[in-house]
Design an enzyme around this catalytic site. Structure first.
Site, PDB file in Angstrom:
ATOM      1  N   GLU A 110     100.428 113.982  48.879  1.00 46.14           N
ATOM      2  CA  GLU A 110     100.096 113.230  49.774  1.00 46.14           C
ATOM      3  C   GLU A 110      99.263 112.175  49.133  1.00 46.14           C
ATOM      4  O   GLU A 110      98.575 112.447  48.076  1.00 46.14           O
ATOM      5  CB  GLU A 110      99.303 114.045  50.937  1.00 46.14           C
ATOM      6  CG  GLU A 110     100.159 115.115  51.416  1.00 46.14           C
ATOM      7  CD  GLU A 110      99.207 116.233  52.292  1.00 46.14           C
ATOM      8  OE1 GLU A 110      98.062 115.638  52.506  1.00 46.14           O
ATOM      9  OE2 GLU A 110      99.653 117.178  52.755  1.00 46.14           O
ATOM     10  N   CYS A 123      93.100 107.393  48.046  1.00 46.64           N
ATOM     11  CA  CYS A 123      92.873 108.631  47.648  1.00 46.64           C
ATOM     12  C   CYS A 123      94.373 109.216  47.194  1.00 46.64           C
ATOM     13  O   CYS A 123      95.205 109.086  47.851  1.00 46.64           O
ATOM     14  CB  CYS A 123      92.328 109.630  48.644  1.00 46.64           C
ATOM     15  SG  CYS A 123      92.016 111.209  48.080  1.00 46.64           S
ATOM     16  N   CYS A 134      90.615 126.555  45.423  1.00 42.75           N
ATOM     17  CA  CYS A 134      89.480 126.454  46.286  1.00 42.75           C
ATOM     18  C   CYS A 134      89.785 127.154  47.637  1.00 42.75           C
ATOM     19  O   CYS A 134      90.841 126.566  48.223  1.00 42.75           O
ATOM     20  CB  CYS A 134      89.115 125.200  46.354  1.00 42.75           C
ATOM     21  SG  CYS A 134      88.399 124.478  44.911  1.00 42.75           S
ATOM     22  N   CYS A 137      90.562 124.918  50.821  1.00 43.14           N
ATOM     23  CA  CYS A 137      91.510 123.800  50.457  1.00 43.14           C
ATOM     24  C   CYS A 137      93.177 124.102  50.852  1.00 43.14           C
ATOM     25  O   CYS A 137      93.487 124.841  50.213  1.00 43.14           O
ATOM     26  CB  CYS A 137      91.395 123.120  49.349  1.00 43.14           C
ATOM     27  SG  CYS A 137      92.162 121.820  48.749  1.00 43.14           S
ATOM     28  N   GLY A 179      95.766 118.242  43.668  1.00 39.89           N
ATOM     29  CA  GLY A 179      95.417 118.589  42.444  1.00 39.89           C
ATOM     30  C   GLY A 179      94.326 118.245  41.607  1.00 39.89           C
ATOM     31  O   GLY A 179      93.363 117.646  42.230  1.00 39.89           O
ATOM     32  N   SER A 211      87.700 112.889  40.369  1.00 38.76           N
ATOM     33  CA  SER A 211      86.974 114.064  40.957  1.00 38.76           C
ATOM     34  C   SER A 211      87.478 115.083  40.373  1.00 38.76           C
ATOM     35  O   SER A 211      88.568 115.285  39.866  1.00 38.76           O
ATOM     36  CB  SER A 211      87.336 114.154  42.473  1.00 38.76           C
ATOM     37  OG  SER A 211      86.800 115.346  43.115  1.00 38.76           O
ATOM     38  N   LEU A 235      81.264 120.685  43.738  1.00 38.10           N
ATOM     39  CA  LEU A 235      80.294 121.607  43.745  1.00 38.10           C
ATOM     40  C   LEU A 235      80.219 122.601  44.752  1.00 38.10           C
ATOM     41  O   LEU A 235      80.772 123.813  44.519  1.00 38.10           O
ATOM     42  CB  LEU A 235      78.742 121.342  43.626  1.00 38.10           C
ATOM     43  CG  LEU A 235      77.692 122.197  43.248  1.00 38.10           C
ATOM     44  CD1 LEU A 235      77.947 122.531  41.785  1.00 38.10           C
ATOM     45  CD2 LEU A 235      76.500 121.513  43.340  1.00 38.10           C
ATOM     46  N   ASN A 310      86.834 119.851  57.221  1.00 39.94           N
ATOM     47  CA  ASN A 310      88.095 119.328  58.168  1.00 39.94           C
ATOM     48  C   ASN A 310      88.737 120.590  58.262  1.00 39.94           C
ATOM     49  O   ASN A 310      89.696 120.979  57.482  1.00 39.94           O
ATOM     50  CB  ASN A 310      88.692 118.325  57.603  1.00 39.94           C
ATOM     51  CG  ASN A 310      89.513 117.336  58.466  1.00 39.94           C
ATOM     52  OD1 ASN A 310      89.440 117.739  59.806  1.00 39.94           O
ATOM     53  ND2 ASN A 310      90.193 116.553  57.922  1.00 39.94           N
ATOM     54  N   CYS A 353      93.111 116.977  52.282  1.00 39.38           N
ATOM     55  CA  CYS A 353      94.242 117.074  51.172  1.00 39.38           C
ATOM     56  C   CYS A 353      95.007 118.224  51.280  1.00 39.38           C
ATOM     57  O   CYS A 353      94.538 119.401  51.663  1.00 39.38           O
ATOM     58  CB  CYS A 353      93.468 117.499  49.894  1.00 39.38           C
ATOM     59  SG  CYS A 353      92.633 115.952  49.241  1.00 39.38           S
TER      60      CYS A 353
END
Length: 371
Positions: A110, A123, A134, A137, A179, A211, A235, A310, A353
């Site tokens: 994406e 992005c 994570c 995510c 990624g 990032s 973080l 989100n 993401c």
């Protein structure tokens, strides 16, 4: 035009997929010049071709009208300009646009175009999936399949650039899609070398952000690369106990080592650091955690970028209440932390993401016939 040579001083964490017909975007300049010489074409044709690709937004070799017709035909036989297919396009009411791209091997990634005043930011993804794990995510829910090639990263940039009117240009790049960019650093840096070149996309390194969840050896290598990109460290927690749960890779690293590596990057690059903090309702949004963040970041030349969560279908995490967000912000500001709260963009189009890829997969499964 700079020679866009890939970096090869360390092995990649993951292999990239084998090529079929070669992608023009994966060639560096010397390779293109050599190929042109084999066709009996002069060296200056390379500059013409690359100008069409990076500045004139060509989508096919046929559009490169100042090249001989036979050369355009031969290029179409030997190369692909773009190798992915646009599977889904979404446009938000706030102008955010998101693409789901299907790669030649079937992998899906994406990328997002964000409009904010005069800014035209993109992005971009660096891997198919993510291995960092994570827990909130969508990108990493199915693990990581492979690194993206330089051409596959650049194709995202060019496709999003093409969606702008002729009088607008990309202003900012954020390597914050699917990624972990520092796990594919060779290809990320090779792509960004083109993005920042005046004969490429011409975007200043000061407007390019990389990032990471925090991989100290790769942060140090990024510093040695010598280009002052912005570094954003995800973080998400003020202590190791909580971060180990939210970002499992932290178990092997720890917040102190990450902050120390980021401090080294700042001392070398001179670029102010950004720390990303996804605010999860009832998980990391308490006053105690806000005060811990203050102790962690006070005195550092850094911006804390707080992003209210989100929601992702199938995951138990939620957006904090308005009151919790307000109290968290006040505690940070009173503690002297330089903080901004990001306005969520594209929430009506699965812009977080990995959401579009995952939600499309869930839709596909729901449409399967019942056994």
């Amino acid at each position: 035009m700079a020679d866009f040579l890939p970096m090869t001083d360390t092995p990649r964490d993951l292999e990239t997929s084998p090529p079929q017909r070669r992608s023009l975007l994966d060639l560096h300049r010397d390779e293109l010049v050599s190929w042109l010489a084999e066709q009996g074409q002069p060296k200056f044709r390379a500059a013409q071709i690359l100008r069409w690709v990076y500045q004139q937004r060509a989508m096919s070799f046929g559009e490169m009208t100042d090249l001989p017709a036979k050369l355009r035909q031969r290029m179409s036989e030997d190369f692909d300009l773009f190798t992915a297919d646009v599977e889904i396009e979404q446009v938000s009411h706030d102008g955010t646009e998101k693409l789901l791209l299907r790669l030649r091997d079937g992998g899906e990634i994406e990328c997002v175009l964000l409009r904010d005043g005069p800014r035209r930011s993109i992005c971009v993804s660096s891997q198919v999936g993510c291995a960092m794990g994570c827990v909130f995510c969508a990108s990493g829910l199915d693990g990581v399949k492979r690194n993206l090639t330089r051409g596959e990263i650049m194709e995202q940039m060019l496709r999003l650039q093409r969606r702008l009117p002729a009088d607008e240009r990309l202003s900012h790049i954020v390597m914050m899609g699917m990624g972990e960019p520092l796990a594919n650093l060779d290809n990320v840096l090779a792509t960004l070398d083109i993005a920042r070149d005046a004969d490429g996309l011409g975007i200043s390194p000061r407007r390019i952000t990389i990032s990471t969840v925090g991989l100290p050896p790769a942060i140090d290598r990024l510093a040695r690369h010598g280009v002052p990109y912005n570094l954003a460290v995800s973080l998400h927690a003020p202590n190791d106990e909580l971060r180990n749960r939210l970002v499992p890779v932290n178990v092997k690293v720890g917040i102190d080592k990450i902050l120390t590596a980021a401090d080294r990057y700042f001392s070398i690059s001179g670029r102010r650091l950004t720390y990303e903090y996804v605010l999860l309702g009832g998980v990391n949004d308490s006053m105690q955690q806000a005060h811990e963040l203050v102790r962690l970041l006070r005195g550092r030349s850094a911006l804390l970028n707080v992003i209210p969560y989100n929601p992702v279908a199938g995951l138990p995490y939620k957006t904090p209440s308005t009151g919790a967000i307000t109290q968290f912000r006040e505690a940070l500001e009173q503690g002297g932390v330089n903080v901004q709260f990001r306005t969520r963009k594209g929430s009506d189009i699965d812009a977080a993401c990995g959401q579009l890829r995952r939600n499309r997969g869930m839709l596909d499964e729901s449409q399967l016939p019942l056994a």
